[in-house]
Motif scaffolding. Structure first.
Motif, mmCIF file in Angstrom:
data_model
loop_
_atom_site.group_PDB
_atom_site.id
_atom_site.type_symbol
_atom_site.label_atom_id
_atom_site.label_comp_id
_atom_site.label_asym_id
_atom_site.label_seq_id
_atom_site.Cartn_x
_atom_site.Cartn_y
_atom_site.Cartn_z
ATOM 1 N N GLU A 1 1.061 -0.662 -0.585
ATOM 2 C CA GLU A 1 -0.551 0.122 0.170
ATOM 3 C C GLU A 1 0.851 1.242 -0.220
ATOM 4 O O GLU A 1 0.286 2.428 -0.551
ATOM 5 N N LYS B 1 2.560 1.687 -3.988
ATOM 6 C CA LYS B 1 1.925 1.953 -4.450
ATOM 7 C C LYS B 1 1.145 4.099 -4.031
ATOM 8 O O LYS B 1 0.960 4.298 -4.741
ATOM 9 N N SER B 2 0.849 4.399 -2.701
ATOM 10 C CA SER B 2 0.134 5.084 -2.483
ATOM 11 C C SER B 2 2.174 6.477 -2.565
ATOM 12 O O SER B 2 1.784 7.733 -3.382
ATOM 13 N N TYR B 3 3.495 5.910 -2.957
ATOM 14 C CA TYR B 3 4.724 6.958 -3.004
ATOM 15 C C TYR B 3 4.641 6.669 -4.433
ATOM 16 O O TYR B 3 4.909 7.873 -4.870
ATOM 17 N N ASN C 1 2.124 7.362 -6.858
ATOM 18 C CA ASN C 1 0.835 7.646 -6.682
ATOM 19 C C ASN C 1 0.979 9.164 -5.939
ATOM 20 O O ASN C 1 0.221 10.052 -6.660
ATOM 21 N N ARG C 2 1.867 8.584 -5.664
ATOM 22 C CA ARG C 2 2.268 10.965 -4.580
ATOM 23 C C ARG C 2 1.399 10.432 -3.596
ATOM 24 O O ARG C 2 0.269 12.654 -3.850
ATOM 25 N N ALA C 3 0.964 10.500 -3.128
ATOM 26 C CA ALA C 3 -0.827 10.259 -2.732
ATOM 27 C C ALA C 3 -0.556 10.763 -1.010
ATOM 28 O O ALA C 3 0.882 10.551 -0.682
ATOM 29 N N SER C 4 -1.381 11.282 -0.039
ATOM 30 C CA SER C 4 -0.892 11.892 0.875
ATOM 31 C C SER C 4 -1.481 10.842 1.636
ATOM 32 O O SER C 4 -0.880 11.776 2.854
ATOM 33 N N ASN C 5 -1.851 9.683 1.742
ATOM 34 C CA ASN C 5 -2.047 9.114 2.997
ATOM 35 C C ASN C 5 -0.388 8.664 2.982
ATOM 36 O O ASN C 5 0.038 7.031 4.072
ATOM 37 N N MET C 6 0.589 8.924 2.351
ATOM 38 C CA MET C 6 1.755 8.232 2.572
ATOM 39 C C MET C 6 2.506 7.758 3.949
ATOM 40 O O MET C 6 2.763 7.422 4.486
#
Length: 415
Positions: free
Chosen positions: A47, A50-52, A54-59
């Protein structure tokens, strides 16, 4: 010299690690301990990557969750900051990695991030063993286990690995090594992974190259059973298996052993033991060179998250070798694993691991030349040493899409 492998469940908590330590103490001879990431850490790291990517905020939230989980375990083990210097270095390295911009290659980034599960796990266990008086050397397996650049499914470079592993794991100044499963590196020191659940394979590689007396996989089951107890009641333990039977079961999807584990051991006739970590005095199952026919009960294996793709030439022409070559080249290019094939005059059916993404684009590509039907969310059921009662049991209240039988094995695609 023995190889012990402890999976994620066997090091998932303070009590589990203490139990693993007591098992190691029971066997005072020379050992290499191969350890997986703790508990469900690999899932969390998947997870995270994937966050990294996509540069998602929950990283940051995911990373903190991983850190807190390990901190809880180290506190329960009574480890101090002085014991955990290597662990802190690894977390700092991971955080630095996540601060960089990712490349455009997800599989590459996956390997660079997910590897920290095994690295951190083994650093903690090595520190705890030292604190308990079991002096050991922590080894970064990436310095010894060399692979090609196929990220997430790397192929071992046996020649280089043999030289490096025998040089590193030489037992000159220690009788106990702690190292990681699942991971390796290229000749340019880029981290690779051997495929999901690949720690068993690492143990087998080390067993082969170090000429081990045996390899033992410590599991949360009594041994190899004739079915996953999650899916089947009244399972029976198999006392022994031949290498051939074990590789058939592993290839079909039996979770107890990674499919690539058997070959390196069979090549040097090294026995593989599958033993229960809660009851280390029990013998479990021995997989070895068997010179007689085994009388086995039906063995049930379910491989979930399958898709069935059926293609037919639009003009009713036969499916020949040229068409087959083109289809399999496409599947190879997309790194989609084919688990079952059935062909008629104008139909070709393929049961595949359903990809996380990209099935629809695969279908679009196939429809350039073929009519295509497909179903998802299926189960590939394999029954080794099947009989009619076993077939009836498997088909009960399920929709049957495809059935295939050989002398000893029945395979069914079900929903």
């Amino acid at each position: 010299m023995k190889i012990f492998k402890f999976g994620g469940a066997s090091v998932s908590s303070t009590d589990a690690i203490k139990n693993a330590t007591s098992i190691i103490e029971l066997f005072p001879d020379k050992k290499v301990i191969v350890v997986s990431a703790m508990g469900k850490t690999t899932n969390e790291l998947e997870e995270l990557v994937k966050s990294y990517f996509n540069r998602a905020s929950n990283m940051e939230l995911i990373l903190e969750r991983i850190r807190n989980y390990h901190a809880g375990i180290t506190a329960g083990l009574g480890l101090t900051a002085a014991d955990l210097v290597q662990v802190e270095v690894l977390f700092a390295d991971l955080k630095k990695r996540l601060s960089m911009n990712p490349s455009l290659n997800f599989d590459y980034e996956y390997d660079q991030v997910v590897c920290y599960g095994e690295l951190i796990s083994t650093a903690i266990i090595s520190a705890y063993l030292n604190k308990q008086g079991l002096k050991n050397r922590w080894m970064d397996i990436r310095q010894s286990l060399r692979t090609d650049e196929t990220h997430r499914e790397a192929i071992v470079d046996w020649k280089w690995s043999e030289m490096l592993i025998n040089n590193s794991f030489n037992f000159r100044d220690t009788d106990l090594y702690v190292t990681q499963g699942f991971i390796g590196s290229t000749n340019t020191n880029q981290t690779t992974t051997l495929g999901r659940e690949g720690s068993d394979f690492t143990a087998a590689i080390l067993g082969n190259l170090l000429n081990a007396e045996s390899v033992t996989i410590w599991k949360n089951v009594p041994g190899v059973l004739n079915g996953d107890p999650v899916d089947f009641e009244d399972t029976v333990k198999l006392e022994e298996l031949s290498y051939r039977e074990a590789i058939e079961l592993a290839y079909s999807g039996a979770k107890v052993i990674h499919p690539k584990t058997i070959k390196p051991l069979r090549n040097k006739k090294i026995p593989l033991l599958v033993r229960p970590f809660d009851f280390p005095d029990q013998a479990g199952t021995m997989i070895h060179d068997v010179g007689h026919q085994l009388d086995l009960v039906p063995i049930f294996i379910l491989k979930k998250n399958q898709a069935l793709v059926t293609i037919s030439p639009s003009d009713f022409s036969f499916i020949g070798i040229d068409e087959l070559s083109g289809v399999f080249s496409l599947f190879k290019k997309r790194r989609i694993k084919v688990n079952l094939i059935q062909q008629s005059a104008i139909d070709l059916s393929l049961c595949i691991d359903e990809p996380e993404v990209g099935l629809e684009t695969l279908v679009v590509e196939l429809r350039k030349k073929f009519d295509v039907l497909y179903n998802t969310g299926l189960i590939l059921a394999t029954i080794r040493f099947y009989d009619e009662d076993a077939l009836i049991k498997m088909k009960n209240n399920r929709q049957l899409f495809l059935e295939q039988k050989s002398r000893r094995t029945a395979r069914l695609v079900l929903k």
